[in-house]
Each structure stands twice: as C-alpha cells, then as structure tokens.
Design a protein around this motif. Structure first.
Motif, short mmCIF file in Angstrom:
data_model
loop_
_atom_site.label_atom_id
_atom_site.label_comp_id
_atom_site.label_asym_id
_atom_site.label_seq_id
_atom_site.Cartn_x
_atom_site.Cartn_y
_atom_site.Cartn_z
N ALA A 155 45.03 31.05 29.70
CA ALA A 155 46.30 30.51 30.23
C ALA A 155 46.08 29.14 30.84
CB ALA A 155 46.88 31.48 31.25
N THR A 160 53.57 31.80 28.69
CA THR A 160 52.51 31.45 27.76
C THR A 160 52.07 32.73 27.06
OG1 THR A 160 50.77 31.72 29.42
CG2 THR A 160 51.67 29.50 29.11
N SER A 161 51.76 32.62 25.77
CA SER A 161 51.34 33.80 25.03
C SER A 161 50.65 33.38 23.74
CB SER A 161 52.54 34.70 24.71
OG SER A 161 52.10 35.94 24.19
N TYR A 198 49.20 29.65 19.89
CA TYR A 198 49.55 29.79 21.29
C TYR A 198 50.97 29.30 21.46
CZ TYR A 198 44.72 30.72 22.48
OH TYR A 198 43.47 31.30 22.58
#
Length: 147
Positions: free
Chosen positions: A8, A28-29, A66
């Motif tokens: 992250a 965020t992922s 991402y």
C-alpha cells in the motif's frame, strides 16, 4: 483483506506525484483486469501439456494491476514488476466510469465487476482475487451509479 502495508505504501508513493492538489486516495487494491477467452486458455493448456509431456499444467489469467481510487479518478498501475506497482497503464476520470454487473465468482472466492466507461462499447472486467475479494464491493460502492 486490503494490500499489506508495504505494498500500500509503495502504491501510494507511486501515485503521489500524479495527484492534483487536494485529490485524495480512497481505496487501494489489486485486481485482474480484462478477460481471457476460453479458446486462449485451451490452446495454452494444450501447448504446455504437449511440450511437457503432461507433467506441467498452465493457466492463463487476466493481467494483474494495482488500483488507486481517488475522489476524482481510477488509476491502474502495472502489477507485473516483481510485485511492486509499476507505471500508470490507465487513468479514468470518475465522471466517465460506473460499475456494471458485480458478483462473487469461482465458488465465492473472487469478486468480479464490469466497469462501464462512457463512449466505450465494451466494459472493463475487474476480478478481485481471494486475497482482495472484500475490496471489490467497497470499490463498486465508491463509484458513481451511472455514466
């Protein structure tokens, strides 16, 4: 489960220079972006199986990327750099993006959604893998209802 703190932080560091004044990151992922046709899966499995005399099984998956969702846009960064976030591949303003069909997939282990992008005929398929499955509904909830 969200990204681990190191990933992250790396993603936020990669995105920080791209943010406009006052723009904030909401989520965020990591997700697989795109889809792989059944034909391509079958051909890959057949070729690898033939070359390895059946000792290796190969699968083809969507490209890992991402995601950084801000209050203004969705940024997609390359996820094929040894696990670290890479260059920005796609930058979509939120005004042009909405969530389409969303559902659990693959025995409930993944979360799949389609992004509708204004002016595009075909949506963009996002597959949140088991580790980031809970990010899928949160991501969809942050997007505008319709484009």
């Amino acid at each position: 489960m969200a990204l681990n703190s190191r990933r992250a932080r790396q993603l936020l560091d990669a995105v920080a220079p791209l943010l406009a004044p006052g723009e904030q990151v909401r989520l965020t992922s990591l997700a697989g972006v795109g889809s792989v046709s059944l034909r391509r899966r079958a051909v890959t499995a057949a070729v690898v199986g033939a070359l390895s005399a059946g000792t290796v099984v190969a699968t083809v998956t969507p490209r890992p990327m991402y995601l950084a969702l801000t209050d203004r846009r969705v940024l997609f960064l390359d996820g094929n750099r040894g696990g670290r976030p890479g260059a920005v591949v796609l930058d979509l303003p939120l005004a042009y993006v909405s969530a389409g069909d969303s559902k659990k997939a693959f025995l409930g282990l993944q979360y799949v959604t389609r992004l509708a992008v204004a002016g595009q005929e075909k949506g963009l398929k996002l597959t949140f893998p088991v580790q980031h499955r809970s990010d899928g509904p949160r991501f969809v909830a942050e997007l505008p209802a319709t484009v």
